[in-house]
Structures are given as structure tokens and as C-alpha cells.
Design a protein around this motif. Structure first.
Motif, PDB file in Angstrom:
ATOM      1  N   ASP A   1      39.450  93.617  63.202  1.00  0.00           N
ATOM      2  CA  ASP A   1      38.153  94.287  63.145  1.00  0.00           C
ATOM      3  C   ASP A   1      37.469  94.132  64.495  1.00  0.00           C
ATOM      4  OD1 ASP A   1      38.538  94.971  60.497  1.00  0.00           O
ATOM      5  OD2 ASP A   1      37.471  93.232  59.722  1.00  0.00           O
ATOM      6  N   VAL A   2      36.902  95.231  64.981  1.00  0.00           N
ATOM      7  CA  VAL A   2      36.256  95.257  66.291  1.00  0.00           C
ATOM      8  C   VAL A   2      34.866  95.871  66.120  1.00  0.00           C
ATOM      9  CG1 VAL A   2      36.377  96.183  68.645  1.00  0.00           C
ATOM     10  CG2 VAL A   2      38.484  95.539  67.438  1.00  0.00           C
ATOM     11  N   THR A   3      33.861  95.229  66.749  1.00  0.00           N
ATOM     12  CA  THR A   3      32.508  95.772  66.700  1.00  0.00           C
ATOM     13  C   THR A   3      32.078  96.216  68.093  1.00  0.00           C
ATOM     14  OG1 THR A   3      31.490  93.597  67.050  1.00  0.00           O
ATOM     15  CG2 THR A   3      31.809  94.313  64.764  1.00  0.00           C
ATOM     16  N   TYR A   4      31.302  97.280  68.138  1.00  0.00           N
ATOM     17  CA  TYR A   4      30.681  97.772  69.365  1.00  0.00           C
ATOM     18  C   TYR A   4      29.192  97.952  69.105  1.00  0.00           C
ATOM     19  CZ  TYR A   4      35.278  99.023  71.246  1.00  0.00           C
ATOM     20  OH  TYR A   4      36.557  98.993  71.714  1.00  0.00           O
TER      21      TYR A   4
ATOM     22  N   VAL B   1      36.157  90.611  65.917  1.00  0.00           N
ATOM     23  CA  VAL B   1      35.441  89.732  65.000  1.00  0.00           C
ATOM     24  C   VAL B   1      36.265  88.456  64.831  1.00  0.00           C
ATOM     25  CG1 VAL B   1      34.522  89.510  62.653  1.00  0.00           C
ATOM     26  CG2 VAL B   1      34.472  91.735  63.807  1.00  0.00           C
ATOM     27  N   GLU B   2      35.611  87.315  64.951  1.00  0.00           N
ATOM     28  CA  GLU B   2      36.295  86.033  64.804  1.00  0.00           C
ATOM     29  C   GLU B   2      36.317  85.617  63.335  1.00  0.00           C
ATOM     30  OE1 GLU B   2      34.284  83.347  67.488  1.00  0.00           O
ATOM     31  OE2 GLU B   2      35.103  84.370  69.248  1.00  0.00           O
ATOM     32  N   PRO B   3      37.278  84.770  62.938  1.00  0.00           N
ATOM     33  CA  PRO B   3      37.348  84.308  61.539  1.00  0.00           C
ATOM     34  C   PRO B   3      36.027  83.691  61.078  1.00  0.00           C
ATOM     35  CG  PRO B   3      39.314  83.642  62.741  1.00  0.00           C
ATOM     36  CD  PRO B   3      38.355  84.203  63.759  1.00  0.00           C
ATOM     37  N   GLY B   4      35.576  84.074  59.899  1.00  0.00           N
ATOM     38  CA  GLY B   4      34.348  83.557  59.321  1.00  0.00           C
ATOM     39  C   GLY B   4      33.076  84.199  59.837  1.00  0.00           C
ATOM     40  N   GLU B   5      33.196  85.168  60.729  1.00  0.00           N
ATOM     41  CA  GLU B   5      32.055  85.827  61.354  1.00  0.00           C
ATOM     42  C   GLU B   5      31.806  87.162  60.664  1.00  0.00           C
ATOM     43  OE1 GLU B   5      30.994  85.967  66.025  1.00  0.00           O
ATOM     44  OE2 GLU B   5      32.841  86.986  65.506  1.00  0.00           O
ATOM     45  N   THR B   6      30.545  87.506  60.468  1.00  0.00           N
ATOM     46  CA  THR B   6      30.229  88.830  59.924  1.00  0.00           C
ATOM     47  C   THR B   6      30.331  89.867  61.042  1.00  0.00           C
ATOM     48  OG1 THR B   6      27.851  88.737  60.400  1.00  0.00           O
ATOM     49  CG2 THR B   6      28.585  87.807  58.274  1.00  0.00           C
TER      50      THR B   6
END
Length: 145
Positions: free
Chosen positions: A5-8, A39-44
Motif C-alpha cells: 500500500d502506497v499513500t500520496y 505504508v509501514e506495518p501497523g500504520e494507518t
């Protein structure tokens, strides 16, 4: 394939004429994107978007809504990437490059030029200036769904 998952974050300057872009260092040359990353593990998704914007640009941001969800398959990496693009607002900080091994430049780019680099599925011309979005909702974390 591994899901990534990638956020911008889409950030405008005060007059709303320019978009904040970062120039990434890549194996096949440099390229521009919106500030963002994995997105890192445990991160929203929200936490990742805020963290990545700060790491890549030096700015503190708040995010509001999602303007796009898209996905791509990167066969060479074995990744199935899902991209979440948020609309955001700068709330503090100052423009800096804290990761020069990954980011070559942080710059304000006029909207028309930025649209050439923002990979949102479908017809993107004019999309980033329209006020269209979908809400971002974080469901309460629980053991059962």
C-alpha cells in the motif's frame, strides 16, 4: 505477489496554482511524484501519508479526503501496489530534503505540468483542480469484523 500500500498527498500552494512535487532518485533515472511512499506495518493510511510528506518535504501536513485509489502490478519486483492519493494542507515546517539518497528535489510545479506526473487512472486532466473526492474513514480497530 506481495501487496504494497502506497499513500500520496496532493498539496497546493496558497493561491492554489502550484502542486508540491518531489523528484525521486530511481534506477532508471529520476522522476517526479507527489510526496508519499509505502505504508509501514501497523500504520494507518493517514499516518503513512502524514509521515511520508514530512520525511520527503519537511512540511507538516493534515489530510482530508481521498481523491483517488489506483493499483498497478510490478512483475519485476513481485509487487501488487495499491495507491491512495489524499488531498492535504500544509500546517507547518519548512521545505527541506532530509533523504538526499532518495529525493533529489522538492519543488512547486504548476498544476498543468504536475498532471503529467500524477498517475491517477482515467482522464486526469483537470482532476486535481476539481473538488471531487471520497471520504477517508478509519474503521475502529477490533479483533472481529
Amino acid at each position: 505477489m506481495k501487496r504494497v500500500d502506497v499513500t500520496y498527498v496532493l498539496l497546493f500552494d496558497e493561491p492554489g496554482e502550484n502542486v508540491l512535487m518531489v523528484k525521486n532518485t530511481g534506477k532508471n533515472g529520476s522522476y517526479y511524484t507527489l510526496p508519499g511512499g509505502a505504508v509501514e506495518p501497523g500504520e494507518t493510511l493517514e499516518e503513512a501519508a502524514i509521515r511520508e510528506a514530512k520525511e520527503e518535504t519537511g512540511f507538516d501536513v493534515e489530510i482530508s479526503d481521498i481523491i483517488s485509489v489506483s493499483e498497478a502490478f510490478f512483475e519485476d519486483r513481485g509487487h501488487h501496489a495499491v495507491f491512495f492519493t489524499f488531498r492535504g494542507k500544509i500546517t507547518g515546517g519548512e521545505m527541506t530534503i532530509s533523504m538526499p539518497e532518495e529525493i533529489e528535489e522538492v519543488t512547486w510545479m504548476n498544476v498543468e505540468d504536475a498532471e503529467d506526473y500524477i498517475h491517477i487512472t482515467g482522464d486526469t486532466k483537470g482532476l486535481i483542480k476539481r473538488n471531487e473526492s471520497a471520504p477517508y474513514l478509519l474503521r475502529k480497530r477490533s479483533e472481529k469484523d
